[in-house]
Scaffold this motif. Structure first.
Motif, PDB file in Angstrom:
ATOM      1  N   LEU A 175      70.911 -19.317  56.955  1.00 43.11           N
ATOM      2  CA  LEU A 175      71.024 -17.889  56.678  1.00 43.11           C
ATOM      3  C   LEU A 175      69.655 -17.252  56.873  1.00 43.11           C
ATOM      4  O   LEU A 175      68.649 -17.753  56.359  1.00 43.11           O
ATOM      5  CB  LEU A 175      71.497 -17.638  55.245  1.00 43.11           C
ATOM      6  CG  LEU A 175      72.962 -17.959  54.915  1.00 43.11           C
ATOM      7  CD1 LEU A 175      73.218 -17.755  53.428  1.00 43.11           C
ATOM      8  CD2 LEU A 175      73.904 -17.074  55.729  1.00 43.11           C
ATOM      9  N   SER A 176      69.616 -16.169  57.626  1.00 41.64           N
ATOM     10  CA  SER A 176      68.348 -15.471  57.847  1.00 41.64           C
ATOM     11  C   SER A 176      67.984 -14.663  56.608  1.00 41.64           C
ATOM     12  O   SER A 176      68.789 -13.873  56.107  1.00 41.64           O
ATOM     13  CB  SER A 176      68.474 -14.541  59.063  1.00 41.64           C
ATOM     14  OG  SER A 176      67.326 -13.727  59.181  1.00 41.64           O
ATOM     15  N   THR A 177      66.781 -14.848  56.110  1.00 40.41           N
ATOM     16  CA  THR A 177      66.343 -14.103  54.922  1.00 40.41           C
ATOM     17  C   THR A 177      66.115 -12.623  55.234  1.00 40.41           C
ATOM     18  O   THR A 177      65.977 -11.819  54.317  1.00 40.41           O
ATOM     19  CB  THR A 177      65.034 -14.708  54.370  1.00 40.41           C
ATOM     20  OG1 THR A 177      64.059 -14.772  55.414  1.00 40.41           O
ATOM     21  CG2 THR A 177      65.278 -16.106  53.832  1.00 40.41           C
ATOM     22  N   ALA A 190      70.823 -23.054  52.061  1.00 39.98           N
ATOM     23  CA  ALA A 190      71.151 -22.472  53.367  1.00 39.98           C
ATOM     24  C   ALA A 190      70.023 -21.583  53.868  1.00 39.98           C
ATOM     25  O   ALA A 190      69.708 -21.574  55.077  1.00 39.98           O
ATOM     26  CB  ALA A 190      72.453 -21.677  53.271  1.00 39.98           C
ATOM     27  N   CYS A 191      69.381 -20.829  52.963  1.00 45.96           N
ATOM     28  CA  CYS A 191      68.243 -19.993  53.367  1.00 45.96           C
ATOM     29  C   CYS A 191      67.019 -20.847  53.698  1.00 45.96           C
ATOM     30  O   CYS A 191      66.262 -20.529  54.628  1.00 45.96           O
ATOM     31  CB  CYS A 191      67.899 -19.004  52.260  1.00 45.96           C
ATOM     32  SG  CYS A 191      69.132 -17.717  52.001  1.00 45.96           S
ATOM     33  N   SER A 199      67.022 -14.846  49.934  1.00 44.92           N
ATOM     34  CA  SER A 199      67.326 -16.061  49.177  1.00 44.92           C
ATOM     35  C   SER A 199      67.275 -15.784  47.676  1.00 44.92           C
ATOM     36  O   SER A 199      66.649 -14.803  47.242  1.00 44.92           O
ATOM     37  CB  SER A 199      66.322 -17.156  49.533  1.00 44.92           C
ATOM     38  OG  SER A 199      65.035 -16.812  49.024  1.00 44.92           O
ATOM     39  N   PRO A 200      67.916 -16.645  46.859  1.00 51.70           N
ATOM     40  CA  PRO A 200      67.848 -16.450  45.411  1.00 51.70           C
ATOM     41  C   PRO A 200      66.421 -16.434  44.869  1.00 51.70           C
ATOM     42  O   PRO A 200      66.109 -15.655  43.958  1.00 51.70           O
ATOM     43  CB  PRO A 200      68.636 -17.650  44.872  1.00 51.70           C
ATOM     44  CG  PRO A 200      69.606 -17.982  45.953  1.00 51.70           C
ATOM     45  CD  PRO A 200      68.873 -17.709  47.231  1.00 51.70           C
ATOM     46  N   VAL A 201      65.547 -17.268  45.418  1.00 50.44           N
ATOM     47  CA  VAL A 201      64.149 -17.272  44.963  1.00 50.44           C
ATOM     48  C   VAL A 201      63.480 -15.941  45.282  1.00 50.44           C
ATOM     49  O   VAL A 201      62.770 -15.358  44.447  1.00 50.44           O
ATOM     50  CB  VAL A 201      63.380 -18.435  45.615  1.00 50.44           C
ATOM     51  CG1 VAL A 201      61.880 -18.309  45.323  1.00 50.44           C
ATOM     52  CG2 VAL A 201      63.907 -19.771  45.117  1.00 50.44           C
ATOM     53  N   GLN A 202      63.724 -15.430  46.486  1.00 47.97           N
ATOM     54  CA  GLN A 202      63.150 -14.149  46.876  1.00 47.97           C
ATOM     55  C   GLN A 202      63.689 -13.025  45.998  1.00 47.97           C
ATOM     56  O   GLN A 202      62.944 -12.120  45.598  1.00 47.97           O
ATOM     57  CB  GLN A 202      63.488 -13.876  48.351  1.00 47.97           C
ATOM     58  CG  GLN A 202      62.814 -12.644  48.929  1.00 47.97           C
ATOM     59  CD  GLN A 202      63.148 -12.457  50.399  1.00 47.97           C
ATOM     60  OE1 GLN A 202      63.804 -13.299  51.010  1.00 47.97           O
ATOM     61  NE2 GLN A 202      62.691 -11.347  50.960  1.00 47.97           N
ATOM     62  N   ILE A 203      64.985 -13.085  45.692  1.00 52.71           N
ATOM     63  CA  ILE A 203      65.584 -12.076  44.814  1.00 52.71           C
ATOM     64  C   ILE A 203      64.949 -12.135  43.423  1.00 52.71           C
ATOM     65  O   ILE A 203      64.656 -11.104  42.810  1.00 52.71           O
ATOM     66  CB  ILE A 203      67.108 -12.291  44.721  1.00 52.71           C
ATOM     67  CG1 ILE A 203      67.762 -12.022  46.074  1.00 52.71           C
ATOM     68  CG2 ILE A 203      67.730 -11.393  43.653  1.00 52.71           C
ATOM     69  CD1 ILE A 203      69.209 -12.448  46.128  1.00 52.71           C
ATOM     70  N   GLY A 204      64.736 -13.356  42.918  1.00 48.10           N
ATOM     71  CA  GLY A 204      64.105 -13.503  41.611  1.00 48.10           C
ATOM     72  C   GLY A 204      62.698 -12.938  41.579  1.00 48.10           C
ATOM     73  O   GLY A 204      62.306 -12.259  40.623  1.00 48.10           O
ATOM     74  N   VAL A 205      61.909 -13.217  42.627  1.00 47.15           N
ATOM     75  CA  VAL A 205      60.532 -12.710  42.694  1.00 47.15           C
ATOM     76  C   VAL A 205      60.534 -11.182  42.758  1.00 47.15           C
ATOM     77  O   VAL A 205      59.761 -10.509  42.062  1.00 47.15           O
ATOM     78  CB  VAL A 205      59.807 -13.307  43.915  1.00 47.15           C
ATOM     79  CG1 VAL A 205      58.460 -12.634  44.124  1.00 47.15           C
ATOM     80  CG2 VAL A 205      59.631 -14.812  43.738  1.00 47.15           C
ATOM     81  N   THR A 206      61.413 -10.631  43.605  1.00 48.79           N
ATOM     82  CA  THR A 206      61.490  -9.175  43.722  1.00 48.79           C
ATOM     83  C   THR A 206      61.934  -8.545  42.405  1.00 48.79           C
ATOM     84  O   THR A 206      61.393  -7.510  41.989  1.00 48.79           O
ATOM     85  CB  THR A 206      62.485  -8.788  44.837  1.00 48.79           C
ATOM     86  OG1 THR A 206      62.042  -9.355  46.077  1.00 48.79           O
ATOM     87  CG2 THR A 206      62.579  -7.275  44.978  1.00 48.79           C
TER      88      THR A 206
END
Length: 279
Positions: free
Chosen positions: A51-53, A45-46, A58-65
């Motif tokens: 869904l606006s990030t 969806a992201c 997004s889960p990938v962005q959360i993982g990187v952060t």
């Protein structure tokens, strides 16, 4: 003939163990398929801009952060502070809850004295107590630990009190016939009989302790996962906020699994425990 029967029995036992292991693996797969599927749908969806990030990372962005917060030491430090607060608060809650449940469960007078004030405290919202706790105990670690302890005490007390009151009267009659002292009756009858209810209360208390910790760490805190999330709110960093939520969720899941393993070990003699482990 005897050897044939022995071999057949060994084969059946081995086959049963293999089947049990297969069912256990299948249960693990079933348990985690739906969360993984939801995370994949979230990422899709992201990726397609449903869904606006900027609003929901997004889960990938959360993982990187999350990985960046681990590398710079921010997440380990705040996680350690939160674990310490939750651990001390839960330890206080177990001690206080067990003591109050024994007083109220083993004596009618004790129940009259203890139960009513606890029921009143139980209905008070945690946020309403925060200003009082700050006035009474300052802005250090004490009010945060006590908030966790306060919230986690009630599940311990309520479930253990129920377990003590539910002891079979025939067991108490048997203890009286055997001439057991009051302490022996408590040790050999009440505590083992109320253990399943205590462990149920402990599972609830562990969950409540994390909920109370969220409240405690977002008010006048200088460290902890909740403080990290509040700082991220000021900079509109939804990825860091979601990292904190993921950490809280993982901690809740791990602590619940620990209590469940403890429950399986201590209540292995119960038939329903054996059936539950095979499902």
């Amino acid at each position: 003939m005897l050897d044939t029967v022995t071999l057949a029995g060994t084969y059946i036992t081995t086959k049963g163990h293999r089947k049990s292991r297969s069912l256990s693996r299948l249960r693990i797969v079933r348990r985690y398929v739906s969360p993984i599927g939801l995370v994949l749908l979230w990422q899709i969806a992201c990726s397609v801009n449903l869904l606006s990030t900027r609003v929901v990372a997004s889960p990938v962005q959360i993982g990187v952060t999350g990985w960046m917060l681990v590398r710079d030491g921010t997440l380990p430090f705040n996680l350690g502070v939160s674990l310490l607060r939750a651990g001390i608060g839960l330890g206080l809650a177990i001690s206080l809850g067990v003591m109050l449940a024994l007083v109220a469960g083993l004596s009618r007078i004790g129940e009259d004295v203890v139960d009513a004030p606890l029921q009143v405290l139980r209905t008070l919202p945690a946020l309403a107590l925060v200003p009082l706790f700050i006035l009474w105990f300052g802005i250090g670690e004490t009010p945060k630990v006590l908030l966790v302890a306060l919230g986690a005490t009630f599940p311990i007390y309520l479930n253990l009190h129920k377990g003590i009151r539910s002891i079979d009267p025939k067991l108490l009659e048997m203890a009286s016939m055997l001439g057991l002292s009051r302490w022996q009756t408590i040790r050999d009858i009440f505590l083992p009989g109320a253990l399943p209810d205590f462990l149920t209360g402990l599972r609830y208390a562990v969950g409540v302790s994390w909920l109370m910790l969220v409240v405690a760490e977002q008010v006048n805190a200088e460290s902890g996962i909740g403080h990290m999330m509040m700082d991220a709110q000021d900079f509109l960093r939804t990825d860091i906020i979601l990292v904190g939520l993921v950490v809280y969720g993982v901690l809740g899941l791990i602590s619940d699994q620990i209590v469940r393993l403890l429950e399986s070990a201590l209540l292995a003699w119960r038939p329903d425990a054996r059936r539950g482990s095979a499902l």
